[in-house]
Design an enzyme around this catalytic site. Sequence first.
Site, PDB file in Angstrom:
ATOM      1  N   ASP A   1     -23.152 -32.207 -23.075  1.00 10.61           N
ATOM      2  CA  ASP A   1     -23.215 -32.347 -24.446  1.00 10.61           C
ATOM      3  C   ASP A   1     -23.863 -30.631 -25.193  1.00 10.61           C
ATOM      4  OD1 ASP A   1     -23.999 -32.060 -27.130  1.00 10.61           O
ATOM      5  OD2 ASP A   1     -25.879 -33.489 -26.751  1.00 10.61           O
TER       6      ASP A   1
ATOM      7  N   THR B   1     -17.017 -31.034 -37.554  1.00 13.82           N
ATOM      8  CA  THR B   1     -15.990 -30.397 -38.873  1.00 13.82           C
ATOM      9  C   THR B   1     -16.219 -31.195 -40.046  1.00 13.82           C
ATOM     10  OG1 THR B   1     -14.392 -32.178 -37.599  1.00 13.82           O
ATOM     11  CG2 THR B   1     -14.481 -29.445 -37.031  1.00 13.82           C
TER      12      THR B   1
ATOM     13  N   TYR C   1     -20.459 -25.509 -43.844  1.00 19.34           N
ATOM     14  CA  TYR C   1     -19.320 -25.431 -42.570  1.00 19.34           C
ATOM     15  C   TYR C   1     -19.447 -24.237 -42.016  1.00 19.34           C
ATOM     16  CZ  TYR C   1     -15.100 -25.596 -40.071  1.00 19.34           C
ATOM     17  OH  TYR C   1     -13.886 -25.817 -39.285  1.00 19.34           O
TER      18      TYR C   1
ATOM     19  N   LYS D   1     -20.498 -22.023 -39.170  1.00 13.61           N
ATOM     20  CA  LYS D   1     -18.847 -21.493 -37.715  1.00 13.61           C
ATOM     21  C   LYS D   1     -18.961 -19.726 -37.787  1.00 13.61           C
ATOM     22  CE  LYS D   1     -15.934 -23.208 -36.810  1.00 13.61           C
ATOM     23  NZ  LYS D   1     -15.762 -23.702 -34.839  1.00 13.61           N
TER      24      LYS D   1
END
Length: 296
Positions: free
Chosen positions: A43, A69, A132, A136
């Site tokens: 993890d 995602t 998101y 990233k």
Amino acid sequence: MTRPRILVLGSDGQVGFQIVRTLAPLGDVTGSRLDGAAGLKIDVTDHAGLEGVLMALRPSVIVNAVAYTAVDRAEEEPALATAINATSVGVLGELAARIGAAVVHYSTDYVYSGITDRPWREDDPAEPLNAYGRSKLAGDEALLASGADALILRTSWVYDRRGRNFLLTMRRLLVERDEVRVVADQIGAPTWARLIAQGTALILAQTASDGFRLGARRGVYNLTCGGSTSWHGFARAIRDFTGSRCKVIPVTTAEYPLPAPRPVDSRLDNAKVEAAFGVRLPDWHDALRLCLEDGG
């Protein structure tokens, strides 16, 4: 002679699954999954656990294919998206630097705003529109700041014959429905996960004789299939290749609202990766045909 060790984080994902198969000629590949099935259980948000695995295994290369995602759900779970896509990536980079491992990490077209008159280059300002994309981008920046010998590959519209993706959703809908409505005013390059894996392998093969040291070639690169299309064009190509008679109707983004705003123009310029490593992926349409004809 001892073969180098390669650790693939997220080997149960679209890209990770293909990476494990593709990198096998370059070393002894160990895959990790969150559930621990068929490999290590890792993890990435358990930083102590991640450190323990890396210190024990001491891989020469770490390929990070783990990502949060769920673009729309990230609007409601920005902390979780950041923990997986950013904080853990920075920690991974710091640990990799300690053991002298190279890191390959995958990023996204969603770090860009989508407002452009040409394909995005790696040095263009990154201005993500959604949670998101912000997570990233933060991961990219954290990895670059970590001191790791890192390669960040930004790709787009990833699909495969397994997992959850646009290709599989469309194939199901084209069977279930008489017509589907698909956004036609967002453009980008659909990219097959296997080709991302093959591009990664070609890059790493060039550094294998030097212990996978990237040296001056470390940094951020775009890696997508060639050409571009809209989501509507992608859906029509899937329909045509599969022989469906379902109608694919174009709609605008405004007619198909989603919680997370998407970039209108996601085209990425791949000139840098071709110049540095000689890697050039096929046109998206040809890649889709190859994927659909492939049996595995």
